[in-house]
Design an enzyme around this catalytic site. Structure first.
Site, PDB file in Angstrom:
ATOM      1  N   SER A 154       0.842  -1.197   0.000  1.00 34.40           N
ATOM      2  CA  SER A 154       0.000   0.000   0.000  1.00 34.40           C
ATOM      3  C   SER A 154       0.871   1.238   0.000  1.00 34.40           C
ATOM      4  CB  SER A 154      -0.855  -0.016   1.270  1.00 34.40           C
ATOM      5  OG  SER A 154      -1.419   1.251   1.508  1.00 34.40           O
ATOM      6  N   TYR A 210      -1.670  -1.249  10.854  1.00 32.91           N
ATOM      7  CA  TYR A 210      -1.988  -1.809   9.539  1.00 32.91           C
ATOM      8  C   TYR A 210      -0.845  -1.532   8.562  1.00 32.91           C
ATOM      9  CZ  TYR A 210      -3.498  -1.407   4.720  1.00 32.91           C
ATOM     10  OH  TYR A 210      -3.526  -1.474   3.354  1.00 32.91           O
ATOM     11  N   LYS A 240       2.230  -4.006   6.527  1.00 32.57           N
ATOM     12  CA  LYS A 240       2.616  -3.973   5.097  1.00 32.57           C
ATOM     13  C   LYS A 240       4.119  -3.746   4.963  1.00 32.57           C
ATOM     14  CE  LYS A 240      -1.454  -4.599   3.218  1.00 32.57           C
ATOM     15  NZ  LYS A 240      -1.753  -5.890   2.569  1.00 32.57           N
TER      16      LYS A 240
HETATM   17  C1  UD1 Z   1      -6.691   4.780   3.976  1.00 32.40           C
HETATM   18  C2  UD1 Z   1      -5.538   4.351   4.854  1.00 32.40           C
HETATM   19  C3  UD1 Z   1      -4.547   3.619   4.009  1.00 32.40           C
HETATM   20  C4  UD1 Z   1      -5.194   2.436   3.321  1.00 32.40           C
HETATM   21  C5  UD1 Z   1      -6.370   2.923   2.501  1.00 32.40           C
HETATM   22  C6  UD1 Z   1      -7.135   1.734   1.963  1.00 32.40           C
HETATM   23  C7  UD1 Z   1      -5.422   6.047   6.639  1.00 32.40           C
HETATM   24  C8  UD1 Z   1      -4.571   7.090   7.280  1.00 32.40           C
HETATM   25  N1  UD1 Z   1      -4.936   5.494   5.532  1.00 32.40           N
HETATM   26  O1  UD1 Z   1      -6.204   5.709   3.025  1.00 32.40           O
HETATM   27  O2  UD1 Z   1      -3.494   3.174   4.843  1.00 32.40           O
HETATM   28  O3  UD1 Z   1      -4.248   1.796   2.498  1.00 32.40           O
HETATM   29  O4  UD1 Z   1      -7.263   3.673   3.313  1.00 32.40           O
HETATM   30  O5  UD1 Z   1      -8.042   2.167   0.997  1.00 32.40           O
HETATM   31  O6  UD1 Z   1      -6.483   5.738   7.087  1.00 32.40           O
HETATM   32  N2  UD1 Z   1     -12.318  11.333   4.087  1.00 32.40           N
HETATM   33  C9  UD1 Z   1     -13.321  12.199   4.475  1.00 32.40           C
HETATM   34  N3  UD1 Z   1     -14.454  11.672   5.040  1.00 32.40           N
HETATM   35  C10 UD1 Z   1     -14.652  10.339   5.237  1.00 32.40           C
HETATM   36  C11 UD1 Z   1     -13.605   9.439   4.827  1.00 32.40           C
HETATM   37  C12 UD1 Z   1     -12.459   9.992   4.276  1.00 32.40           C
HETATM   38  O7  UD1 Z   1     -13.195  13.418   4.317  1.00 32.40           O
HETATM   39  O8  UD1 Z   1     -15.691   9.929   5.761  1.00 32.40           O
HETATM   40  C13 UD1 Z   1     -11.104  11.874   3.428  1.00 32.40           C
HETATM   41  C14 UD1 Z   1      -9.805  11.567   4.139  1.00 32.40           C
HETATM   42  O9  UD1 Z   1      -9.495  12.565   5.086  1.00 32.40           O
HETATM   43  C15 UD1 Z   1      -8.812  11.536   2.970  1.00 32.40           C
HETATM   44  C16 UD1 Z   1      -9.657  11.007   1.813  1.00 32.40           C
HETATM   45  O10 UD1 Z   1     -11.013  11.244   2.169  1.00 32.40           O
HETATM   46  O11 UD1 Z   1      -8.382  12.832   2.646  1.00 32.40           O
HETATM   47  C17 UD1 Z   1      -9.476   9.519   1.541  1.00 32.40           C
HETATM   48  O12 UD1 Z   1      -9.687   8.793   2.737  1.00 32.40           O
HETATM   49  P1  UD1 Z   1      -9.786   7.194   2.760  1.00 32.40           P
HETATM   50  O13 UD1 Z   1     -10.722   6.737   1.710  1.00 32.40           O
HETATM   51  O14 UD1 Z   1     -10.070   6.768   4.159  1.00 32.40           O
HETATM   52  O15 UD1 Z   1      -8.342   6.710   2.303  1.00 32.40           O
HETATM   53  P2  UD1 Z   1      -6.885   7.099   2.904  1.00 32.40           P
HETATM   54  O16 UD1 Z   1      -6.987   7.707   4.234  1.00 32.40           O
HETATM   55  O17 UD1 Z   1      -6.160   7.853   1.849  1.00 32.40           O
END
Ligand code: UD1
Length: 337
Positions: free
Chosen positions: A125, A149, A153
């Site tokens: 990842s 997690y 990895k």
């Molecule tokens: C997350 C994990 C990453 C993992 C990946 C799997 C973290 C820090 N990282 O990535 O290790 O490999 O998922 O897919 O958790 N967001 C919102 N509202 C929400 C959910 C997310 O604003 O309800 C934003 C987050 O702040 C971020 C973006 O959307 O900026 C993407 O979030 P997310 O889909 O959870 O992925 P990652 O955090 O990038």
């Protein structure tokens, strides 16, 4: 034709990869313990490809049972998807994550050695880049993690490096995924997490579908074009195709190689919400809330290495990803009626 063992083959990325493998006439053997997937996916794979992969409901940590699979099938290569992947849960239950993610990998490597299977493709990842020093992210950037997690990895990457050094027959490709979203265009397979989703796209589709009231956008004061977090979203079908490119390569070299699988483009949370609303003609009400601890401003790949050495390039755009993610949820609901 090569016979491929796919661990976690009924999961989100695993199932899409099985479709591409079956369509390309690989023989596919799936092992999955159904801990975060459904047996129904097996029927869907057959519906999409008109082929039925061989399936064993077993845990990749169970060495005896994994050995039986190798005994009954002449496995040419392993693609190892199986693993726990919820960041928050890994913080509260680290032992569960270390035990499962490391144990399954060690077990597979041991059994592979016993049966002289030398080809291994591992699901890593972009989380292993921690807070990247600059963007876009290249494969040789320094590695670090911020949660258990991610540490599983990175630890597995280190194990693979040592194992590769010790066993010159081995061929290992480590694929570092950026943010996979979307679903198969048929709407038959996709991502449908149990409970309240942690990741952005699964949350957006539930809000669009009125199962959840509002999306919480985690912060709008990041150093990005609109203040919300920027990520490299990649269509899961593109990601699946990247595994076929990796397989073609893995049988043609010895050692270990690392590849980013991303598009190289960054989209913010609001870019994704706006595009989703536009292509699906639905509303996604949202509110800005505090940052989520551990999140970074922006993360996107330099996809050059995968392009030059694997011939891999993501084809789907962000509109396709938004359309297919929603299409899957709508179809899935219909079929449950
Ligand atoms: C997350 C994990 C990453 C993992 C990946 C799997 C973290 C820090 N990282 O990535 O290790 O490999 O998922 O897919 O958790 N967001 C919102 N509202 C929400 C959910 C997310 O604003 O309800 C934003 C987050 O702040 C971020 C973006 O959307 O900026 C993407 O979030 P997310 O889909 O959870 O992925 P990652 O955090 O990038």
């Amino acid at each position: 034709m090569m016979k491929i063992l796919v661990t976690g083959g009924l999961g989100f990325i695993g199932s899409h990869t099985c479709v591409e493998l079956l369509n390309a006439n690989y023989e596919v053997v799936i092992i999955d313990n159904l801990s975060n997937s459904s047996i129904d996916v097996l029927e869907k794979l057959e519906e999409i490809t008109s082929k039925r992969p061989k399936f064993y409901e077993i845990d990749a940590c169970n060495k005896e049972k994994v050995s039986v699979v190798f005994k009954e099938n002449k496995i040419d290569a392993v693609i190892h998807f199986a693993g726990y992947k919820a960041v928050g849960e890994s913080v509260s239950e680290p032992l569960k994550y270390y035990r499962n993610n490391l144990d399954s990998t060690l077990t597979l490597l041991e059994v592979m050695k016993e049966y002289s299977c030398h080809n291994f493709v591992f699901s890593s990842s972009a989380t292993v880049y921690g807070t990247p020093k600059e963007l876009p992210i290249k494969e040789d950037f320094p590695l670090s993690t911020t949660n258990p997690y991610g540490t599983t990895k990175l630890m597995i990457e280190r194990i693979l490096q040592d194992v590769s050094k010790a066993d010159k027959d081995l061929s290992i490709i480590v694929l570092r995924y950026f943010n996979p979203i979307g679903a198969h265009p048929s709407g038959l397979i996709g991502e449908n997490p149990n409970g309240i989703p942690n990741n952005l796209m699964p949350y957006i589709v539930r809000v669009a579908d009125k199962e959840l009231p509002t999306l919480s956008v985690f912060g709008n004061d990041y150093n990005t074009h609109d203040g919300t977090g920027v990520r490299d979203y990649i269509h899961v079908v593109d990601l699946a195709k990247g595994h076929l490119k990796a397989l073609e390569k893995v049988v043609n070299f010895k050692g270990i190689e690392y590849y980013n699988l991303g598009t190289g483009k960054g989209y913010s949370v609001l870019d994704l919400v706006n595009t989703f609303e536009k292509v699906n003609n639905v509303k996604v009400p949202y509110k800005i809330v505090d940052r989520r601890p551990g999140d970074i401003d922006a993360c996107y790949a330099d996809p050059t290495k995968a392009y030059e050495k694997l011939g891999f390039k993501a084809e789907y755009g962000i509109e396709d990803m938004c359309r297919d993610s929603y299409n899957y949820i709508l179809k899935n609901k219909e079929s449950q009626k």
